[in-house]
Design a protein around this motif. Structure first.
Motif, short mmCIF file in Angstrom:
data_model
loop_
_atom_site.label_atom_id
_atom_site.label_comp_id
_atom_site.label_asym_id
_atom_site.label_seq_id
_atom_site.Cartn_x
_atom_site.Cartn_y
_atom_site.Cartn_z
N ALA A 1 9.64 16.96 4.68
CA ALA A 1 9.91 16.50 6.05
C ALA A 1 10.02 14.98 6.10
CB ALA A 1 8.79 16.97 6.96
N SER A 2 9.15 14.29 5.37
CA SER A 2 9.20 12.83 5.42
C SER A 2 10.45 12.29 4.72
CB SER A 2 7.92 12.20 4.86
OG SER A 2 7.91 12.25 3.48
N LEU A 3 10.95 13.05 3.73
CA LEU A 3 12.20 12.65 3.07
C LEU A 3 13.37 12.76 4.05
CD1 LEU A 3 13.07 11.73 0.27
CD2 LEU A 3 13.54 14.11 -0.31
N THR A 4 13.39 13.85 4.83
CA THR A 4 14.45 14.01 5.84
C THR A 4 14.33 12.94 6.91
OG1 THR A 4 14.26 16.38 5.45
CG2 THR A 4 15.56 15.72 7.35
N LEU A 5 13.07 12.62 7.27
CA LEU A 5 12.85 11.56 8.27
C LEU A 5 13.36 10.21 7.75
CD1 LEU A 5 11.65 10.55 10.94
CD2 LEU A 5 9.44 10.38 9.81
N GLN A 6 13.12 9.95 6.47
CA GLN A 6 13.64 8.71 5.86
C GLN A 6 15.15 8.63 6.00
OE1 GLN A 6 12.63 7.41 1.79
NE2 GLN A 6 10.89 8.74 2.01
N THR B 1 5.39 7.49 4.41
CA THR B 1 4.19 7.78 3.59
C THR B 1 2.93 7.44 4.40
OG1 THR B 1 5.43 7.25 1.61
CG2 THR B 1 3.06 7.33 1.37
N GLY B 2 2.96 6.29 5.07
CA GLY B 2 1.81 5.88 5.89
C GLY B 2 1.53 6.89 6.99
N LEU B 3 2.59 7.41 7.60
CA LEU B 3 2.39 8.39 8.68
C LEU B 3 1.79 9.69 8.13
CD1 LEU B 3 5.63 7.97 10.85
CD2 LEU B 3 3.31 7.23 11.39
N ARG B 4 2.23 10.08 6.93
CA ARG B 4 1.66 11.30 6.31
C ARG B 4 0.17 11.13 6.09
NH1 ARG B 4 5.66 11.53 2.25
NH2 ARG B 4 4.04 11.07 0.75
N PHE C 1 -1.85 11.04 9.49
CA PHE C 1 -2.08 12.32 10.15
C PHE C 1 -2.68 13.36 9.21
CE2 PHE C 1 0.77 10.14 12.96
CZ PHE C 1 0.06 10.27 14.15
N GLY C 2 -3.18 12.90 8.07
CA GLY C 2 -3.98 13.78 7.21
C GLY C 2 -3.18 14.75 6.36
N ALA C 3 -1.83 14.63 6.34
CA ALA C 3 -1.03 15.51 5.48
C ALA C 3 -1.29 15.17 4.01
CB ALA C 3 0.45 15.38 5.80
N ASP C 4 -1.40 13.89 3.70
CA ASP C 4 -1.83 13.43 2.37
C ASP C 4 -3.22 12.85 2.54
OD1 ASP C 4 0.52 14.03 1.22
OD2 ASP C 4 1.18 11.98 0.86
N ARG C 5 -4.15 13.23 1.67
CA ARG C 5 -5.50 12.67 1.79
C ARG C 5 -5.96 12.13 0.45
NH1 ARG C 5 -8.33 17.74 4.58
NH2 ARG C 5 -6.50 18.40 5.75
N PRO C 6 -5.66 10.86 0.18
CA PRO C 6 -6.12 10.32 -1.11
C PRO C 6 -7.57 9.87 -1.06
CG PRO C 6 -4.83 8.69 0.07
CD PRO C 6 -4.91 9.88 0.95
N TYR C 7 -8.37 10.53 -0.23
CA TYR C 7 -9.78 10.12 -0.10
C TYR C 7 -10.70 11.33 -0.22
CZ TYR C 7 -7.89 11.10 4.53
OH TYR C 7 -7.21 11.65 5.58
N GLY C 8 -10.37 12.23 -1.16
CA GLY C 8 -11.29 13.31 -1.46
C GLY C 8 -10.96 14.64 -0.82
N GLY C 9 -9.93 14.70 0.01
CA GLY C 9 -9.58 15.97 0.63
C GLY C 9 -8.71 16.80 -0.28
N ASN C 10 -8.79 18.13 -0.19
CA ASN C 10 -7.93 18.99 -1.01
C ASN C 10 -6.67 19.34 -0.25
OD1 ASN C 10 -9.45 19.14 -3.31
ND2 ASN C 10 -10.76 20.68 -2.44
N GLY D 1 0.81 -1.23 0.00
CA GLY D 1 0.00 0.00 0.00
C GLY D 1 0.84 1.27 0.00
N GLY D 2 2.03 1.22 0.60
CA GLY D 2 2.87 2.42 0.70
C GLY D 2 3.20 3.01 -0.65
N SER D 3 3.58 2.15 -1.59
CA SER D 3 3.96 2.66 -2.92
C SER D 3 2.75 3.22 -3.65
CB SER D 3 4.62 1.57 -3.75
OG SER D 3 3.75 0.47 -3.90
N ALA D 4 1.57 2.57 -3.44
CA ALA D 4 0.35 3.07 -4.08
C ALA D 4 -0.01 4.45 -3.53
CB ALA D 4 -0.79 2.09 -3.84
N LEU D 5 0.16 4.63 -2.22
CA LEU D 5 -0.14 5.93 -1.62
C LEU D 5 0.85 7.00 -2.11
CD1 LEU D 5 -0.96 4.83 2.04
CD2 LEU D 5 -2.57 5.74 0.37
N ALA D 6 2.12 6.60 -2.29
CA ALA D 6 3.11 7.55 -2.83
C ALA D 6 2.73 7.95 -4.25
CB ALA D 6 4.50 6.93 -2.80
N GLY D 7 2.25 6.97 -5.03
CA GLY D 7 1.82 7.25 -6.40
C GLY D 7 0.62 8.18 -6.43
#
Lengths: 246, 202
Positions: free
Chosen positions: A218-223, B187-190, B193-202, A68-74
């Protein structure tokens, strides 16, 4: 014990991500050059100028498994690109091999158009599920590269060996191919068959390079910080084993 | 509405994550994951409708290769109707699987081999750098090391192949997997905590 370590890593990551996000708002980040991402940046501008479109293949990773991580990044990248190219004559097309990601693709594209203030230009057909098996997905997505006036094909997500078929089809249609996969087989296939490929965690850096927001930087620096932590743990563990401490 | 969807997503994410570390939350975690599986099943149906809608649109506009789109819709309809009427275990359904889907996938697998070989041949034309040369030489040596040659094995090549696979390749693969895992975590943490919202948020 393992649970406690995992909890500590996640807890520390959350705190660091929040701190880094606040810090990155004020200080700019210096990013090293990644040729594939420089090419992606140019491909974005080129597609708007010459009236062609980008095809973003998000692979067949789902949300209910480790891919799922890569899909979310995409999806994060798609959101940014949709906003950038929303006024283009030929808007971006996204394809997915997983139905849940297919739905999120449409939602993400719509969000990008809304954010650009051109929600009326959004077409639901620009987010597609092209197939549910690896080769089914590939054959459906190959068709888009070849027949829909595409100038650049960006693969980002979970793609296996079928990525070579997709890259080959795009190459035959003179389409620029930029590839990133979280799968080792997919990465080697893309390394051999694309002009530029992203290796390993570079897949998760795309948002930061495209200027998608402070949280991406920020997440890149965290990585990077976590990677150093892993390196220290590995070397420390090896040294401790060598000295007979553990 | 956007705040509401984000709040639900964040709360569900935290509950599911909490279920891994705090046993009393495990039941809630299982319940939420079961709901997610049901939603994923429903999403499959929506995905199939999306596929039909895309190909119907191509047929209506008489786009290039729309005959294949018609064939796809006919095949989909036939598989669905026969599958519901006869059940997947029926002989006809098995014949469809063995006679159409498996040979088609096998053909694509064969095509993939040719594509990869062709890509390897063209690699240096596309990108003539040190990494490409290392990639090609390693691949060639590993293939030679694992192949049965007419004049017997090349001395030391099998030792080199084994060492490359078990030490260099395994180490590199682990490094890449650790990097991917760290990227997936951030990415999961983002998203959590709602920084990325691939579910309809702007």
């Amino acid at each position: 014990m393992t649970d406690l370590i995992s909890l500590a890593v996640i807890g520390a990551s959350v705190i660091l991500l929040l701190v880094l996000t606040l810090w990155k708002r004020k200080s700019p980040t210096n990013l090293r050059d990644i040729p594939a991402l420089i090419r992606l940046y140019h491909a974005l501008g080129l597609s708007i100028e010459d009236g062609t479109r980008l095809h973003i293949s998000l692979g067949r990773g789902g949300l209910l498994d480790a891919r799922g991580g890569s899909a979310l990044a995409g999806l994060a990248m798609l959101r940014h690109i949709a906003e950038q190219t929303s006024v283009s004559d030929k808007p971006v097309i996204a394809s997915a091999g997983n139905p849940a990601i297919g739905l999120l693709t449409q939602d993400t594209l719509q969000s990008g158009y809304n954010a650009a203030g051109v929600s009326e230009l959004y077409a639901p057909s620009s987010g597609r599920v092209t197939g549910l098996s690896p080769f089914g997905y590939a054959t459906g997505a190959m068709n888009i590269s070849q027949n829909e006036n595409v100038s650049a094909n960006i693969f980002i997500g979970h793609l296996g060996a079928e990525a070579a078929l997709l890259a080959d089809a795009a190459d035959r249609a003179n389409v620029i191919v930029i590839g990133a996969s979280d799968d080792l087989v997919g990465q080697s296939a893309l390394f051999a068959s694309s002009q530029d490929s992203l290796i390993g965690e570079e897949l998760f850096a795309v948002g930061a390079y495209l200027g998608a927001g402070v949280s991406h930087r920020a997440s890149l620096t965290l990585q990077d910080l976590l990677r150093w932590l892993v390196i220290v743990a590995l070397l420390g563990g090896a040294a401790a084993k060598l000295l007979g401490v553990i | 509405m956007r705040v509401f969807t984000a709040a639900i997503a964040i709360a569900v994410g935290i509950l599911i994550l909490g279920g891994y570390f705090y046993p009393p939350l495990a039941a809630v975690q299982t319940l939420l994951l079961n709901w997610a599986i049901i939603l994923a099943g429903a999403a499959t149906l929506v995905g199939v409708f999306n596929l039909i809608a895309t190909h119907t649109y191509k047929i209506r506009r008489r786009e290039k290769d729309s005959a294949y789109s018609a064939l796809l819709i006919m095949g989909l309809a036939a598989a669905l109707i026969f599958g519901i009427a006869l059940r997947p275990e029926h002989q006809i359904m098995r014949a469809m699987m063995d006679g159409i889907i498996i040979p088609a996938e096998a053909a694509l697998m064969g095509l993939l081999t040719v594509s990869l070989l062709y890509a390897a041949i063209r690699l240096l034309r596309r990108r003539a750098d040190a990494m490409s040369i290392v990639f090609l030489v390693t691949a060639a040596l590993l293939i030679l090391g694992s192949a049965t040659l007419p004049l017997g094995n090349i001395p030391l090549l099998d030792i080199f192949s084994r060492w490359t696979v078990q030490v260099l390749a395994l180490g590199g693969a682990r490094g890449i997997i650790i990097g991917v895992a760290l990227g997936a975590l951030t990415t999961g943490l983002r998203v959590l905590f709602g920084a990325d919202r691939p579910y309809g948020g702007n």
